[in-house]
Design a protein around this motif. Sequence first.
Motif, PDB file in Angstrom:
ATOM      1  N   GLN A 191      11.381  -3.418   2.304  1.00 54.64           N
ATOM      2  CA  GLN A 191      10.204  -2.537   2.326  1.00 54.64           C
ATOM      3  C   GLN A 191       8.985  -3.211   2.952  1.00 54.64           C
ATOM      4  O   GLN A 191       7.846  -2.794   2.704  1.00 54.64           O
ATOM      5  N   GLY A 192       9.196  -4.253   3.701  1.00 56.93           N
ATOM      6  CA  GLY A 192       8.082  -4.919   4.363  1.00 56.93           C
ATOM      7  C   GLY A 192       7.063  -5.436   3.363  1.00 56.93           C
ATOM      8  O   GLY A 192       7.410  -6.097   2.373  1.00 56.93           O
ATOM      9  N   TYR A 193       5.797  -5.127   3.621  1.00 56.83           N
ATOM     10  CA  TYR A 193       4.731  -5.605   2.733  1.00 56.83           C
ATOM     11  C   TYR A 193       4.763  -4.936   1.365  1.00 56.83           C
ATOM     12  O   TYR A 193       4.142  -5.428   0.431  1.00 56.83           O
ATOM     13  N   ASP A 194       5.471  -3.817   1.257  1.00 56.07           N
ATOM     14  CA  ASP A 194       5.587  -3.126  -0.028  1.00 56.07           C
ATOM     15  C   ASP A 194       6.777  -3.608  -0.842  1.00 56.07           C
ATOM     16  O   ASP A 194       7.087  -3.036  -1.889  1.00 56.07           O
ATOM     17  N   THR A 195       7.458  -4.646  -0.376  1.00 54.41           N
ATOM     18  CA  THR A 195       8.586  -5.205  -1.125  1.00 54.41           C
ATOM     19  C   THR A 195       8.090  -5.791  -2.435  1.00 54.41           C
ATOM     20  O   THR A 195       7.183  -6.620  -2.463  1.00 54.41           O
ATOM     21  N   ARG A 196       8.712  -5.353  -3.538  1.00 54.23           N
ATOM     22  CA  ARG A 196       8.365  -5.902  -4.848  1.00 54.23           C
ATOM     23  C   ARG A 196       9.200  -7.154  -5.065  1.00 54.23           C
ATOM     24  O   ARG A 196      10.424  -7.135  -4.885  1.00 54.23           O
ATOM     25  N   ILE A 197       8.544  -8.217  -5.454  1.00 55.30           N
ATOM     26  CA  ILE A 197       9.228  -9.507  -5.496  1.00 55.30           C
ATOM     27  C   ILE A 197       9.629  -9.926  -6.896  1.00 55.30           C
ATOM     28  O   ILE A 197      10.323 -10.913  -7.076  1.00 55.30           O
TER      29      ILE A 197
END
Length: 565
Positions: free
Chosen positions: A449-455
């Motif tokens: 999800q690019g910058y919206d990837t929850r880590i």
Amino acid sequence: MNNQSELSLVLRRFHGVFWAIGAFSLAINVLLLVPSLYMLQVYDRVLSSRNMTTLLMLSLIMLGLFALESALEFVRSRVLVRMSVALDVALAPRLFDVSFERYLQSGSGSQALADLTQLRQFMTSQGVFAFFDAPWMPIYLGVVFIISPWMGVFALAGALILTLMAYLTERFTAPALAGAAREAALANAYAAANLRNAEAVHAMGMLSRLRERWFGRQAAFLTLQAQASDRAAAISALTRFFRLTMQSGILGLGAYLVLENQITAGGMIAGSILLGRALAPVELGISTWRGFVAARGARQRLRELLAAHPPRPESLPLPRPKGEVQAESLEVAAPGRRETILKGLNFRAPAGAVVAVIGPSGSGKSTLARTLVGIWKAQSGAMRLDGADVYAWNKSELGAWVGYLPQSVELMEGTLAENIARFGVLDTDGILQAAQRAGVHELIQHLPQGYDTRIGEGGLVLSGGQRQRIGLARALYGDPSLIVLDEPNANLDEAGDAALQKALRELKERQRTLFVITHRQNVLALADYVLVLVDGAVQAYGPREQVFNAMKARMAPASAPVPRV
């Protein structure tokens, strides 16, 4: 502000609420006389007159007063719940900040929020009603005395004995419960510390040994808790036996007085009911004593914690720093320890300088990094940024102008964008700029999800090198004036190291003050100044070439003195 009274000042805001609850309790306890008076009238008036109208009217009055008492009880409970919520709202933000300060000093800080929860839960429990209802015990005893002085003396003796049992409950259980609370906190902190190293523990088979150590602490908690619970159960059982004996005994005494024509049958029944009401708060207090002791301990710990971490005084807002750093006779120890790590450091780095910090392991490099960004406080001397003490600088203001990459990079649960933006307002341009400067933009673009990837918590879905590069982007976000990087290339591959080199060169071109703790030659080549730490002291400091030439000369037979600038 008087530190010791900070919690008291917050609680003092609710004095009006406590008085209101006391008034409600008075009205409720007066209305609880209704069953006794109703019984007295039924026995002595209705049964003797056989008047159905009187019975009907008495019953309707009783129902109305019961409805009023229930409504007051409901309102009292709602007021207590809302007061506890208001207390949480008033204290939670301050305790959240203090918990971070305590964690920075001791490695543990979650107990404060748990203590606030304990205090709030007790304020909404049945146990607190015992303390509001107990002062109205004389009302019931007074009415019993009116019915019969002999029954009054009997009831008073019972109340005194139960009060003595409440004191014994405190005397024999409070120390054990306090000890159990301490041991439980230690055991939980030990378990939490081990969970943070779960991978190493699992891989090297240390789980069973650590579990044994943890269970040793847990066993101490269980022993003290069982000891306190056994004592409380014994006193509670004795209290119950005594209360039942008293209630039956007053019926026997009442029957004797009826036979002697000193009271009526209604008085006998009413006296028994009133005795039960008089003793109820004491018995409820004994049964909920464990919760009271826990809440009292929580309140004391909160008082001590707030006293140990007073609010920092408000200061005038300072402009964006230029980045000049100066250490003045700086001595630093780890929080809570006396052993000095940094010993009398004196150096000055002009704004825009790139300073490489080198030295053997244990020489105090990471301690210096923590002091540079105001995490650890100096024992003596000061670390200054543009002439202002970094530790005393308001962190909500200074934080925007400081970038920090610790050795162990910690990312918080959330998206990559939120982590890079330091969980502030998501400035898209600023996030992209920081990621590009850290050379991590392409890496993020290839994530699901690019910058919206929850880590996830701790950023466990990322590799060590990826976390370090995201941490670098976070440090560069907002174009800070001072950047401190502690071993920034420790987990980087070749591509990551090249991205770091590019970021450092750009920072140097843009005249940002940069402290880099490293041993890599390619990073040292970018430095304007080199600071050599050995055993917590400055062995050398000055322009890079001058320091390196002096170090080479020192290694030669005729060693030259080490310059200091």
